[in-house]
Design a protein around this motif. Structure first.
Motif, PDB file in Angstrom:
ATOM      1  N   MET A   1      15.925  30.535 -30.303  1.00 37.59           N
ATOM      2  CA  MET A   1      16.623  30.776 -29.159  1.00 37.59           C
ATOM      3  C   MET A   1      17.927  30.349 -28.859  1.00 37.59           C
ATOM      4  O   MET A   1      18.098  29.390 -29.124  1.00 37.59           O
ATOM      5  N   GLN A   2      18.818  31.143 -28.499  1.00 34.37           N
ATOM      6  CA  GLN A   2      20.158  31.031 -28.127  1.00 34.37           C
ATOM      7  C   GLN A   2      20.454  31.764 -26.604  1.00 34.37           C
ATOM      8  O   GLN A   2      20.180  33.008 -26.477  1.00 34.37           O
ATOM      9  N   SER A   3      21.368  30.951 -25.972  1.00 37.96           N
ATOM     10  CA  SER A   3      21.971  31.746 -24.809  1.00 37.96           C
ATOM     11  C   SER A   3      23.259  30.991 -24.219  1.00 37.96           C
ATOM     12  O   SER A   3      23.340  30.050 -24.662  1.00 37.96           O
ATOM     13  N   GLN A   4      24.258  31.938 -23.780  1.00 43.22           N
ATOM     14  CA  GLN A   4      25.422  31.139 -23.482  1.00 43.22           C
ATOM     15  C   GLN A   4      25.530  31.622 -22.219  1.00 43.22           C
ATOM     16  O   GLN A   4      25.496  32.942 -21.632  1.00 43.22           O
ATOM     17  N   ASP A   5      26.386  30.798 -21.378  1.00 43.56           N
ATOM     18  CA  ASP A   5      27.051  31.139 -19.934  1.00 43.56           C
ATOM     19  C   ASP A   5      25.741  31.598 -19.251  1.00 43.56           C
ATOM     20  O   ASP A   5      25.925  32.941 -18.888  1.00 43.56           O
ATOM     21  N   PHE A   6      24.759  30.793 -18.794  1.00 43.14           N
ATOM     22  CA  PHE A   6      23.731  31.466 -17.825  1.00 43.14           C
ATOM     23  C   PHE A   6      23.710  30.371 -16.765  1.00 43.14           C
ATOM     24  O   PHE A   6      24.066  29.187 -16.792  1.00 43.14           O
ATOM     25  N   GLU A   7      22.691  30.924 -15.644  1.00 49.14           N
ATOM     26  CA  GLU A   7      22.414  29.950 -14.652  1.00 49.14           C
ATOM     27  C   GLU A   7      21.117  29.750 -14.481  1.00 49.14           C
ATOM     28  O   GLU A   7      20.291  30.660 -15.025  1.00 49.14           O
ATOM     29  N   THR A   8      20.847  28.421 -13.916  1.00 51.56           N
ATOM     30  CA  THR A   8      19.267  28.272 -13.564  1.00 51.56           C
ATOM     31  C   THR A   8      19.396  27.845 -12.107  1.00 51.56           C
ATOM     32  O   THR A   8      20.285  27.239 -11.635  1.00 51.56           O
ATOM     33  N   LEU A   9      18.281  28.021 -11.489  1.00 49.21           N
ATOM     34  CA  LEU A   9      18.131  27.829  -9.978  1.00 49.21           C
ATOM     35  C   LEU A   9      17.129  26.444  -9.990  1.00 49.21           C
ATOM     36  O   LEU A   9      16.088  26.662 -10.363  1.00 49.21           O
ATOM     37  N   ILE A  10      17.732  25.635  -9.213  1.00 53.87           N
ATOM     38  CA  ILE A  10      16.979  24.420  -9.015  1.00 53.87           C
ATOM     39  C   ILE A  10      16.343  24.533  -7.696  1.00 53.87           C
ATOM     40  O   ILE A  10      17.142  24.718  -6.654  1.00 53.87           O
ATOM     41  N   PRO A  11      15.026  24.474  -7.713  1.00 55.81           N
ATOM     42  CA  PRO A  11      14.325  24.729  -6.264  1.00 55.81           C
ATOM     43  C   PRO A  11      14.729  23.666  -5.183  1.00 55.81           C
ATOM     44  O   PRO A  11      15.172  22.538  -5.607  1.00 55.81           O
ATOM     45  N   ALA A  12      14.700  23.875  -4.118  1.00 54.00           N
ATOM     46  CA  ALA A  12      14.888  22.671  -2.900  1.00 54.00           C
ATOM     47  C   ALA A  12      13.730  22.123  -2.860  1.00 54.00           C
ATOM     48  O   ALA A  12      12.576  22.376  -3.260  1.00 54.00           O
ATOM     49  N   THR A  13      14.030  20.761  -2.696  1.00 52.23           N
ATOM     50  CA  THR A  13      12.889  19.903  -2.184  1.00 52.23           C
ATOM     51  C   THR A  13      12.938  19.297  -0.762  1.00 52.23           C
ATOM     52  O   THR A  13      13.987  19.656  -0.146  1.00 52.23           O
ATOM     53  N   SER A  14      12.232  18.304  -0.312  1.00 51.40           N
ATOM     54  CA  SER A  14      12.262  17.835   0.741  1.00 51.40           C
ATOM     55  C   SER A  14      13.854  16.997   1.351  1.00 51.40           C
ATOM     56  O   SER A  14      14.135  16.944   2.361  1.00 51.40           O
ATOM     57  N   HIS A  15      14.304  16.639   0.124  1.00 51.03           N
ATOM     58  CA  HIS A  15      15.681  16.003   0.195  1.00 51.03           C
ATOM     59  C   HIS A  15      17.006  16.793  -0.100  1.00 51.03           C
ATOM     60  O   HIS A  15      18.075  16.204   0.443  1.00 51.03           O
ATOM     61  N   THR A  16      16.876  17.753  -1.058  1.00 53.40           N
ATOM     62  CA  THR A  16      17.691  18.407  -1.462  1.00 53.40           C
ATOM     63  C   THR A  16      17.676  19.884  -1.195  1.00 53.40           C
ATOM     64  O   THR A  16      16.686  20.517  -1.367  1.00 53.40           O
ATOM     65  N   PRO A  17      18.891  20.636  -0.844  1.00 53.45           N
ATOM     66  CA  PRO A  17      18.742  22.239  -0.925  1.00 53.45           C
ATOM     67  C   PRO A  17      18.767  22.849  -2.290  1.00 53.45           C
ATOM     68  O   PRO A  17      18.893  22.232  -3.253  1.00 53.45           O
ATOM     69  N   GLU A  18      18.321  24.029  -2.170  1.00 58.01           N
ATOM     70  CA  GLU A  18      18.353  24.931  -3.740  1.00 58.01           C
ATOM     71  C   GLU A  18      19.416  24.958  -3.987  1.00 58.01           C
ATOM     72  O   GLU A  18      20.595  24.839  -3.678  1.00 58.01           O
TER      73      GLU A  18
END
Length: 103
Positions: free
Chosen positions: A1-18
């Motif tokens: 598998m290969q991918s270039q120039d992509f984004e991931t979404l890190i979900p919000a927690t009780s201490h940090t926003p998305e």
């Protein structure tokens, strides 16, 4: 598998926003069968850092279970410490690099 120039979404927690994280590239060998899900020889790049990883999980009829054995390896060298902390949702007034080897 290969991918270039992509984004991931890190979900919000009780201490940090998305948070959206930009990555330069991902390369890995992926194996999927009724009894295993594995990623080997993985490399994830985000300037200026690079992380190498492997993991595999035992499956039961293509499903994860409460008893699924998991093994993993994660290695990075000279990684930007503030950048790693930011990915984890922390912001401390520190600078420097870190070597991290987890098994």
């Amino acid at each position: 598998m290969q991918s270039q120039d992509f984004e991931t979404l890190i979900p919000a927690t009780s201490h940090t926003p998305e948070k959206t994280v930009d990555w330069n590239s991902l390369r890995a060998d992926v194996q999927l069968s009724p009894s295993i899900f594995a990623v080997r020889n993985g490399t994830l790049n985000r300037d200026p850092d690079s992380v190498k990883f492997d993991f595999h999980v035992q499956l039961h009829q293509r499903q994860f279970s409460d008893t699924s054995a998991i093994q993993a390896r994660l290695d990075t060298e000279n990684a930007d410490l503030p950048g790693i902390l930011a990915l984890a949702g922390y912001s401390y007034p520190i600078t420097g690099t870190v070597d991290l080897h987890c098994r």
